[in-house]
Write a protein that holds these residues in place. Structure first.
Motif, short mmCIF file in Angstrom:
data_model
loop_
_atom_site.label_atom_id
_atom_site.label_comp_id
_atom_site.label_asym_id
_atom_site.label_seq_id
_atom_site.Cartn_x
_atom_site.Cartn_y
_atom_site.Cartn_z
N LEU A 72 0.82 -1.21 0.00
CA LEU A 72 0.00 0.00 0.00
C LEU A 72 0.85 1.27 0.00
N TRP A 83 0.56 -2.75 -9.05
CA TRP A 83 -0.39 -2.78 -7.94
C TRP A 83 -0.89 -1.39 -7.56
N SER A 84 -0.52 -0.39 -8.37
CA SER A 84 -1.12 0.93 -8.18
C SER A 84 -2.49 1.03 -8.83
N TYR A 89 -4.89 -2.61 -5.65
CA TYR A 89 -4.71 -1.75 -4.48
C TYR A 89 -5.83 -1.97 -3.47
#
Length: 226
Positions: A72, A83-84, A89
């Motif tokens: 995160l 993963w943004s 996310y």
């Protein structure tokens, strides 16, 4: 102890029996109550097993939480994973929430198990609300940790999916398929089909009958030879 198990196996439905075995190590609450009332080493052993299991879950939850937080608070180091993106996310965020719930509920379970007495079990057998509350409390550490792990895996898979590497997508999706298969096999191995149990018992009785018949046939032949 074996007598208790025989009685519980015949009177407890499949799902409640599975839940009681997973939480208490006995096929039913009545079996647990008998162990507590016996006031011997079995209950102390049973209690320690429950405490050790919950402690292990808390340890894993404490490790999962900073792992999810790391995703995160950092950006993707390579274009292979992303993963943004909103989907991974949110998955990492939800995974951290479930890991926190697992840790907090695990602390509650430790307090409950350390003070568990026969009166609490009797109340669970009589009052459905108390039964639901305490069973839910006992199940929460594992269920929340399971959900945290599952959601984090989905988040990682989606992070690779939103990346730009076809090879990485293929490898990760194959691994995810094996992961789902492993979950299915784990839960399937925990369930017991009573039809299979009865089939085995019938097969054993048939073998005993066959051997007895063979012995009876052999005895007259031996006597005739004499």
């Amino acid at each position: 102890m074996p007598e208790d198990h025989v009685e519980d196996n015949s009177t407890t439905p499949g799902l409640p029996r599975l839940v009681c075995l997973a939480l208490f190590g006995t096929p039913s609450l009545k079996g647990l109550l008998r162990i507590i009332l016996a006031n011997d080493k079995r209950w102390e052993t049973q209690r320690q097993l429950m405490i050790d299991r919950t402690t292990n879950i808390n340890t894993v939850s404490a490790l999962v939480l900073p792992t999810a937080a790391a995703f995160l608070t950092t950006s993707s180091p390579t274009a292979i994973v992303n993963w943004s993106h909103t989907v991974p996310y949110v998955c990492f965020l939800a995974g951290s929430v479930f890991a926190t719930l697992s840790l907090l509920s695990g602390l509650g379970v430790l307090g409950f198990v350390n003070t568990l007495q026969s009166d609490a079990v009797k109340e669970m057998l009589y009052n459905k609300r108390k039964f639901f509350e305490r069973i839910t409390l006992l199940m929460m550490p594992f269920l929340c940790l399971f959900m945290a792990g599952l959601i984090l895996v989905v988040g990682f898979v989606s992070a690779v999916w939103f990346g730009n590497s076809i090879l990485a997508k293929t490898v990760v999706m194959t691994g995810f398929a094996f992961f789902i298969f492993m979950i299915f096999m784990t839960f399937d191995s925990l369930s017991v089909n009573k039809d299979n149990v009865r089939g085995y018992e019938n097969m054993e009785r048939l073998h005993v009958t066959t051997r007895a018949s063979a012995d009876m046939t052999t005895e007259p032949s031996t006597m005739c030879q004499l």
